[in-house]
Design an enzyme around this catalytic site. Structure first.
Site, short mmCIF file in Angstrom:
data_model
loop_
_atom_site.label_atom_id
_atom_site.label_comp_id
_atom_site.label_asym_id
_atom_site.label_seq_id
_atom_site.Cartn_x
_atom_site.Cartn_y
_atom_site.Cartn_z
N LEU A 99 11.52 -1.36 -10.17
CA LEU A 99 10.79 -1.68 -9.62
C LEU A 99 10.28 0.37 -9.85
CD1 LEU A 99 10.65 -4.38 -7.06
CD2 LEU A 99 9.92 -4.18 -9.60
N LYS A 111 20.32 -1.10 -1.00
CA LYS A 111 19.52 -1.38 0.02
C LYS A 111 18.82 -2.04 0.27
CE LYS A 111 18.95 3.36 2.84
NZ LYS A 111 19.52 3.78 1.99
N VAL A 139 4.72 12.06 21.99
CA VAL A 139 4.52 13.65 22.53
C VAL A 139 3.64 13.92 21.88
CG1 VAL A 139 4.59 15.35 24.39
CG2 VAL A 139 5.54 13.03 24.81
N ARG A 191 -4.65 2.44 21.69
CA ARG A 191 -5.60 2.61 20.59
C ARG A 191 -6.45 2.35 21.13
NH1 ARG A 191 -3.68 3.24 15.89
NH2 ARG A 191 -5.91 2.07 14.94
N SER A 239 -10.66 6.70 11.78
CA SER A 239 -10.71 4.21 10.87
C SER A 239 -11.81 4.09 11.08
CB SER A 239 -9.13 4.07 11.36
OG SER A 239 -9.01 4.22 12.58
N ARG A 280 -13.50 3.33 8.01
CA ARG A 280 -13.31 2.75 7.57
C ARG A 280 -13.22 0.96 7.80
NH1 ARG A 280 -8.80 6.44 7.82
NH2 ARG A 280 -7.41 5.42 8.65
#
Length: 769
Positions: free
Chosen positions: A479, A489, A520, A565, A596, A599
């Site tokens: 890939l 992994k 922070v 948020r 965002s 979007r």
DNA sequence: TGGCTGTACTG
DNA sequence: CAGTACA
DNA sequence: GCCA
């Protein structure tokens, strides 16, 4: 629905039904709107996962109190404990002595960084709302009217309908960049209309003339004789892919661009040689730019600056005829070219991961042999033992990748393989478990090693596109974006469902602390490491004992608030407060909510406001306004802190950015939202003159991956894109970064910048990468 | 081995 | 200038 | 981390 009416065209109908079934019954026509919303929703949910892991947590609660990883992880077996991770014990100290994260990373290749469990939420699922009409910035919009403009050409009456069409999420746009011409080229027929819609939703353009087309879709039943005259009429119809209507349908069903050469798609249409087509060439940077074809991009690319090789995907995957070759006839080639046409997608792939790529047949795919293979491989990878082995692998992989790129047969095979598995939905990816763990790794590297982070993300995207589970390193290596380390992994995860490095890292308390500190505001990896090595464990420690910058102090005092948020409605409410205050100062100033929110997200990490005004040529013009605004909002108690303003910084005519905190006043709090609670929010203001609005919108809309991709693309073309505009003739002095600014090409019009870059327009909601 | 976006503000 | 932040 |  009205499928019944389609009885006359039974064959078609069956096909169509198949598509619809496959798409959960979205009807092509009447329910189109509805269906679209559904799809979008799905998309957002789906893609949000892949979008930047930065978003701390799935829920507010999760956010504030980083919980434990929900993922059940078997206890690491301590006897194994001595792998690379251990080295890390010393890390903080080491690290603090080093300047940058990158430095850390590369010096200690095998040393895993610490990992922090809590930040590593496997699946932060920011909700994205879609139904929300995107904010329509007044200024921008005038230039970007249509929701979907992938129909380059002019509009006819019949196309009005097109204007309403909405594109599917980018990752479903299998036809992106392709231009379809139908024979007959109308949507009078219901079935064809549905097909056209579907094709367009997936990124195809429906073009009016044969000339523009990359693909000619011929109604079933027509033969070469029937279409001959059509084809003749266009002398430049060379190298086009000519297929029957089953082709796009099958592509839709299989969600991938199939090999159009298959007999079933060309039956009766094959005639012979298709003459080569000299495509008109144009430079993207030149004014005419808009419809560059691939070949063009290739050419021009050759002459840009020092490093202008094509990105790997473009260059090697499909590009034998890169050079002066005439784009040859082979439909496959054409398709490849077309595929590559949306370069931005390519660059997004480069930057973030999803390379445009076809699932390859996994040779020797013996699932049954999995456990055996696992054993072997484990031994091998566990000790990193044989270099021979690894280099051998590498070689093979290279060879295969080359094959993929250069051999038609490989292409076909890939497609064929693809077809085999039309399995239900790609939603539940067979590699979900792997992805989840890798995602946790991303979380751990966040803020620590950007490059490694990026590689993990890239690997995740590649995995996500698989329809079969990748179980061995060998498979994984094939890939794109997955190398030896990641492959190992992946194999480990597939084999025993765990990733020891991850577990070790997660166990280290420093990691948790580090992650906490990193959240922070104003604290980066350097500072966090210092504090950890100084023995600070909690925010309390920091507050009381550590030396804090002003911003860090604020970040700590309002830690919970700032990490929470912001629901979409509140973003709007906050913006409204600002607008209102602004109205008193200068009513002609406009605000656009970016980030965002633009979007289409349901919630945002902060609120991004572009402040602009007609007839301004420099952000300086807006400075006095901003000062007043700030003062006013501060007096009102709306703004609660300034984190970054532009104090004396008038130097280069810039100084256009204000970062701070704000709180929604109770008076602006909607009654239906429960009890009011003042929460500090991060707010970013950007002063943007009208002349730079387009570039600023791109910048402020993001997402970050998108921005990096498009900037990378620009730079590969010898251009430079930043938040103020697109520039050309940039001189990049090798090392000293001694560049000339370059001549401004465009800054005002967002769409135009896309055009000049030779990239198809993407709506803001299509910029989740 | 170097590149992987390009910039602005702080201290 | 390094560090941090912004998308 | 991957890739050229």
């Amino acid at each position: 629905m009205e499928e019944r009416k389609l009885a006359e065209k039974i064959a078609y109908f069956k096909r169509l039904s198949a598509i619809q079934a496959e798409e959960n019954g979205d009807d092509a026509y009447d329910a189109e709107e509805q269906a679209h919303r559904e799809r979008c929703k799905t998309f957002h949910n789906a893609t949000s996962t892949s979008s930047r892991a930065k978003s701390p947590a799935p829920s507010v609660t999760g956010l504030r109190k980083p919980g434990t990883v929900s993922q059940p992880l078997p206890c690491p077996d301590s006897s194994q404990g001595s792998d690379d991770l251990e080295i890390i014990k010393v890390t903080p100290r080491n690290r603090s002595s080093r300047p940058g994260a990158a430095g850390i990373a590369d010096k200690t290749p095998n040393v895993e960084e610490e990992i922090i469990p809590e930040s590593a939420h496997p699946d932060p699922k920011p909700a994205h709302s879609f139904l929300h009409p995107l904010l329509r910035p007044r200024m921008t919009r005038q230039t970007s009217g249509l929701t979907s403009d992938n129909s380059p050409s002019t509009s006819t009456a019949k196309r009005k309908k097109q204007a309403r069409l909405k594109l599917l999420p980018e990752n479903q746009q299998i036809f992106r960049g392709l231009r379809f011409y139908y024979i007959p080229n109308d949507d009078a027929n219901r079935v064809r209309a549905a097909q056209i819609t579907k094709a367009r939703e997936r990124g195809a353009s429906w073009v009016r003339t044969l000339k523009e087309a990359t693909h000619v879709i011929v109604d079933e039943g027509l033969t070469y004789q029937d279409i001959k005259s059509d084809l003749m009429s266009d002398s430049s119809s060379p190298g086009k892919v000519i297929v029957n209507a089953n082709y796009p349908i099958d592509c839709v069903i299989h969600r991938i661009l199939l090999n159009p050469n298959q007999e079933k798609y060309v039956r009766n249409l094959r005639v012979a040689e298709t003459p080569p087509s000299p495509n008109p060439s144009s430079l993207p940077a030149s004014a005419q730019a808009s419809s560059n074809s691939l070949e063009i991009k290739r050419k021009q690319r050759k002459r840009s600056r020092k490093d202008q090789e094509l990105p790997p995907e473009t260059q090697s995957d499909y590009g034998e005829p890169l050079q002066n070759n005439t784009p040859s006839i082979a439909p496959v080639t054409t398709i490849a070219a077309a595929l590559v046409e949306d370069e931005l997608s390519q660059y997004i792939g480069l930057v973030q991961g999803n390379s445009l790529y076809l699932e390859m047949p996994l040779e020797e795919e013996e699932d049954s042999a999995q456990s055996e293979a696992t054993k072997d491989d484990e031994a091998e990878s566990g000790s990193e033992s044989s270099k021979d082995e690894s280099s051998r692998k590498k070689k093979r992989r290279t060879r295969e990748k080359i094959q993929l790129s250069q051999e038609d047969t490989t292409w076909q095979d890939s497609f064929a393989c693809m077809k085999g598995g039309t399995r239900g939905a790609a939603v539940d990816n067979p590699n979900a478990a792997t992805i989840e763990l890798l995602q946790l790794m991303v979380g751990m590297y966040e803020h620590r090693d950007d490059w490694r982070c990026k590689s993990y993300r890239r690997a995740i995207t590649a995995l996500r596109q698989q329809t079969r589970k990748i179980t061995t390193a060998k498979e994984a290596m094939k890939l794109p974006g997955i190398g030896k380390s990641l492959a190992a992994k992946i194999e480990e995860i597939a084999a025993d469902g765990r990733l020891r490095k991850l577990e070790h890292a997660q166990q280290r308390p420093e990691n948790k602390i580090l992650n906490l500190f990193l959240k922070v505001y104003g604290v980066g990896i350097g500072q966090a490491n210092k504090w950890v090595s100084q023995g600070y464990r909690t925010l309390e420690d920091l507050r009381e004992k550590a030396k804090l910058s002003t911003n860090q102090r604020i970040g700590i005092e309002h830690f919970d608030d700032l990490n929470e948020r912001i629901p979409r409605w509140e973003v709007e409410a906050l913006a409204a407060v600002v607008r209102e205050a602004a109205g008193d100062i200068d009513a002609s100033v406009e605000f656009i909510i970016g980030g965002s929110y633009r979007r289409g997200s349901d919630s945002s990490g902060d609120i991004d406001l572009i402040i602009t005004k007609k007839r301004t040529r420099s952000s300086q013009n807006l400075l006095p306004f901003l000062e007043k605004l700030i003062k006013r909002l501060t007096d009102d108690g709306f703004l609660t802190a300034a984190l970054a303003s532009f104090s004396g910084n008038t130097k280069k005519g810039h100084g256009s950015k204000w970062h701070g905190c704000c709180v929604l006043p109770e008076t602006a709090f909607p009654k239906d939202k429960g009890k009011y609670r003042p929460i500090w929010r991060r707010i970013d203001l950007l002063l943007v003159p009208e002349t730079e609005l387009g570039a600023a919108l791109i910048y402020f809309t993001g997402n970050d991956i998108f921005n990096r991709s498009i900037r990378l693309l620009a730079s590969k073309k010898g251009l430079r894109l930043n938040q103020r505009g697109l520039f050309k003739d940039v001189l990049r002095g090798k090392r000293g970064v001694t560049y000339t600014e370059g001549d401004p090409l465009e800054g005002r019009d967002e769409k135009r910048i896309f055009e000049l870059l030779g990239v198809k327009w993407r709506e803001p909601h299509e910029r989740w990468c």
